[in-house]
Design a protein around this motif. Structure first.
Motif, PDB file in Angstrom:
ATOM      1  N   ARG A 206      20.514  20.421 -28.104  1.00 28.72           N
ATOM      2  CA  ARG A 206      21.940  20.712 -28.041  1.00 28.72           C
ATOM      3  C   ARG A 206      22.496  21.106 -29.410  1.00 28.72           C
ATOM      4  O   ARG A 206      22.208  20.474 -30.423  1.00 28.72           O
ATOM      5  CB  ARG A 206      22.686  19.492 -27.502  1.00 28.72           C
ATOM      6  N   PRO A 236      26.136  21.457 -23.312  1.00 34.12           N
ATOM      7  CA  PRO A 236      25.912  20.316 -22.427  1.00 34.12           C
ATOM      8  C   PRO A 236      25.306  20.689 -21.079  1.00 34.12           C
ATOM      9  O   PRO A 236      24.509  19.921 -20.526  1.00 34.12           O
ATOM     10  CB  PRO A 236      27.312  19.701 -22.263  1.00 34.12           C
ATOM     11  N   LEU A 237      25.648  21.851 -20.528  1.00 34.94           N
ATOM     12  CA  LEU A 237      25.082  22.244 -19.234  1.00 34.94           C
ATOM     13  C   LEU A 237      23.596  22.590 -19.366  1.00 34.94           C
ATOM     14  O   LEU A 237      22.795  22.273 -18.479  1.00 34.94           O
ATOM     15  CB  LEU A 237      25.856  23.423 -18.647  1.00 34.94           C
ATOM     16  N   THR A 238      23.242  23.230 -20.480  1.00 37.70           N
ATOM     17  CA  THR A 238      21.827  23.516 -20.720  1.00 37.70           C
ATOM     18  C   THR A 238      21.055  22.219 -20.924  1.00 37.70           C
ATOM     19  O   THR A 238      19.946  22.049 -20.409  1.00 37.70           O
ATOM     20  CB  THR A 238      21.657  24.438 -21.944  1.00 37.70           C
ATOM     21  N   GLU A 239      21.651  21.290 -21.663  1.00 34.46           N
ATOM     22  CA  GLU A 239      21.007  19.996 -21.879  1.00 34.46           C
ATOM     23  C   GLU A 239      20.792  19.263 -20.550  1.00 34.46           C
ATOM     24  O   GLU A 239      19.714  18.698 -20.303  1.00 34.46           O
ATOM     25  CB  GLU A 239      21.857  19.135 -22.810  1.00 34.46           C
ATOM     26  N   ALA A 240      21.792  19.301 -19.673  1.00 30.64           N
ATOM     27  CA  ALA A 240      21.663  18.647 -18.360  1.00 30.64           C
ATOM     28  C   ALA A 240      20.565  19.307 -17.528  1.00 30.64           C
ATOM     29  O   ALA A 240      19.808  18.632 -16.820  1.00 30.64           O
ATOM     30  CB  ALA A 240      22.990  18.705 -17.622  1.00 30.64           C
ATOM     31  N   ALA A 241      20.462  20.639 -17.629  1.00 30.78           N
ATOM     32  CA  ALA A 241      19.421  21.353 -16.887  1.00 30.78           C
ATOM     33  C   ALA A 241      18.035  20.987 -17.408  1.00 30.78           C
ATOM     34  O   ALA A 241      17.087  20.823 -16.628  1.00 30.78           O
ATOM     35  CB  ALA A 241      19.650  22.861 -16.994  1.00 30.78           C
ATOM     36  N   GLU A 243      17.205  18.144 -18.837  1.00 31.52           N
ATOM     37  CA  GLU A 243      16.927  16.777 -18.393  1.00 31.52           C
ATOM     38  C   GLU A 243      16.524  16.747 -16.920  1.00 31.52           C
ATOM     39  O   GLU A 243      15.600  16.011 -16.532  1.00 31.52           O
ATOM     40  CB  GLU A 243      18.146  15.895 -18.638  1.00 31.52           C
ATOM     41  N   ALA A 244      17.199  17.549 -16.098  1.00 27.67           N
ATOM     42  CA  ALA A 244      16.852  17.600 -14.670  1.00 27.67           C
ATOM     43  C   ALA A 244      15.445  18.162 -14.490  1.00 27.67           C
ATOM     44  O   ALA A 244      14.668  17.672 -13.649  1.00 27.67           O
ATOM     45  CB  ALA A 244      17.866  18.455 -13.918  1.00 27.67           C
ATOM     46  N   GLY A 255      16.234  15.632 -22.991  1.00 26.96           N
ATOM     47  CA  GLY A 255      17.064  16.816 -23.200  1.00 26.96           C
ATOM     48  C   GLY A 255      16.626  17.704 -24.347  1.00 26.96           C
ATOM     49  O   GLY A 255      17.298  18.678 -24.668  1.00 26.96           O
TER      50      GLY A 255
END
Length: 342
Positions: A206, A236-241, A243-244, A255
């Motif tokens: 991030r 943050p959306l890239t980090e969430a992706a 992690e998923a 992440g």
């Protein structure tokens, strides 16, 4: 006068002309030249040799240097600005044709900078001005001076941001600046397959941005992990992706995209339902279909002989650039889909 004597006279005359001060010997169109210049993009970028690449209008006569929009563009050498948006008049800069620059250098060479930014910051509205305000026809610039910003203007509106860079010798012949750009320190990705995610050296996390982050986002989107837009910025959306993705494939969930996450992304992203990925050296009917599709769409892959050689590789990379796919020369599901093969 015998033919041998005539030949001697001709050769002597050519040598004398070549030695005359100011004599200009024209090079061949597309001749790869090795001249000293400053690399024109001052920031993260990548490029490969795309001179002669197929285009819908014919052949490509320059080098496309891929970089984030608003990355600074600098003069490759000292000289005088000859054209701004194809205008030589300082009081009429053809704003409706934004944004291009042509610089005539002190040694008679010219450098052309095309597809400069034309958007208001953060938009794609075509209402911006991607050339430094002081840059006008007749203005002198120095080597390395900031003159403009990378964009997607003109017929590049539907492609990834880049500049089309041309170099012309004193006779006006368009030459291939590839070797000169490499010598100037450009981040050449070569003409062979290379995965931009796996091949990158840094950890992605991030707050970072750049071409490798865009490749990461593109890969995640292709696997069904939305990043909120492929913009080259690790938010943050890239980090969430990430992690998923890590959770889905049994990786450590932090992440951060390190070696194991990169390897998983790179391996999965190039496979379709058959597991077949076409690349340089591949042979068979699938390659023949690929070549036929490329040729039909105006990208010269040569004879559809089922052999994935240099000409096919160059056509694949050109097609990927044209369709805003990552130009790695690997033909996986996304490239096949764009070509209509699946």
């Amino acid at each position: 006068m015998g033919w041998k004597r005539i030949l001697v006279v001709i050769c002597t005359a050519v040598a004398l002309v070549a030695s005359m001060p100011g004599a200009v010997l024209a090079r061949d169109l597309g001749e790869d030249v090795d001249v000293d210049l400053v690399f024109p993009v001052d920031g993260e970028h990548h490029f490969s040799d795309t001179f002669w690449a197929g285009r819908s209008h014919g052949f490509h006569t320059g080098q496309d240097i891929m970089a984030d929009k608003m990355t600074p563009v600098v003069a490759v050498g000292a000289g005088v600005v000859r054209l701004v948006n194809w205008s030589s008049r300082p009081d009429d800069l053809n704003r409706e044709r934004c944004c291009t620059l042509v610089i005539r250098h002190d040694d008679g060479w010219e450098s052309w900078y095309i597809h400069l930014d034309n958007d208001t910051t953060g938009t794609d509205d075509g209402k911006g001005w991607g050339i430094k305000r002081a840059i006008k026809p007749g203005i002198r610039v120095e080597a390395g001076q900031h003159i403009a910003w990378v964009g997607d203007s003109g017929n590049a509106e539907n492609t990834a941001p880049h500049i089309h860079f041309e170099l012309r010798d004193p006779s006006g012949t368009v030459v291939n600046p590839y070797s000169s750009l490499v010598k100037a320190g450009g981040n050449d990705v070569g003409t062979g397959p290379r995965d931009p995610i796996l091949g990158g050296a840094r950890l992605l996390s991030r707050g970072l941005h750049g071409a490798d982050v865009r490749a990461l986002q593109d890969g995640l989107e292709g696997l069904g992990f939305p990043v909120g837009g492929v913009d080259g910025r690790f938010g943050p959306l890239t980090e969430a992706a990430v992690e998923a993705f890590q959770a889905s494939f049994g990786l450590g969930v932090d992440g951060v995209v390190g070696r194991s996450t990169k390897a998983a992304l790179a391996g999965l992203n190039h496979k379709d339902d058959t597991g077949e990925v076409l690349s340089a050296g591949s042979r068979g009917d699938s390659v023949r279909d690929l070549q036929s599709n490329l040729n039909e769409q105006g990208f010269n892959a040569g004879l559809a002989d089922g052999i994935f050689g240099p000409l096919t590789l160059r056509a694949v990379i050109s097609f990927q650039k044209y369709t805003s796919l990552w130009a790695d020369g690997l033909v996986g599901p996304r490239t096949k889909s764009a070509l209509g093969m699946i």
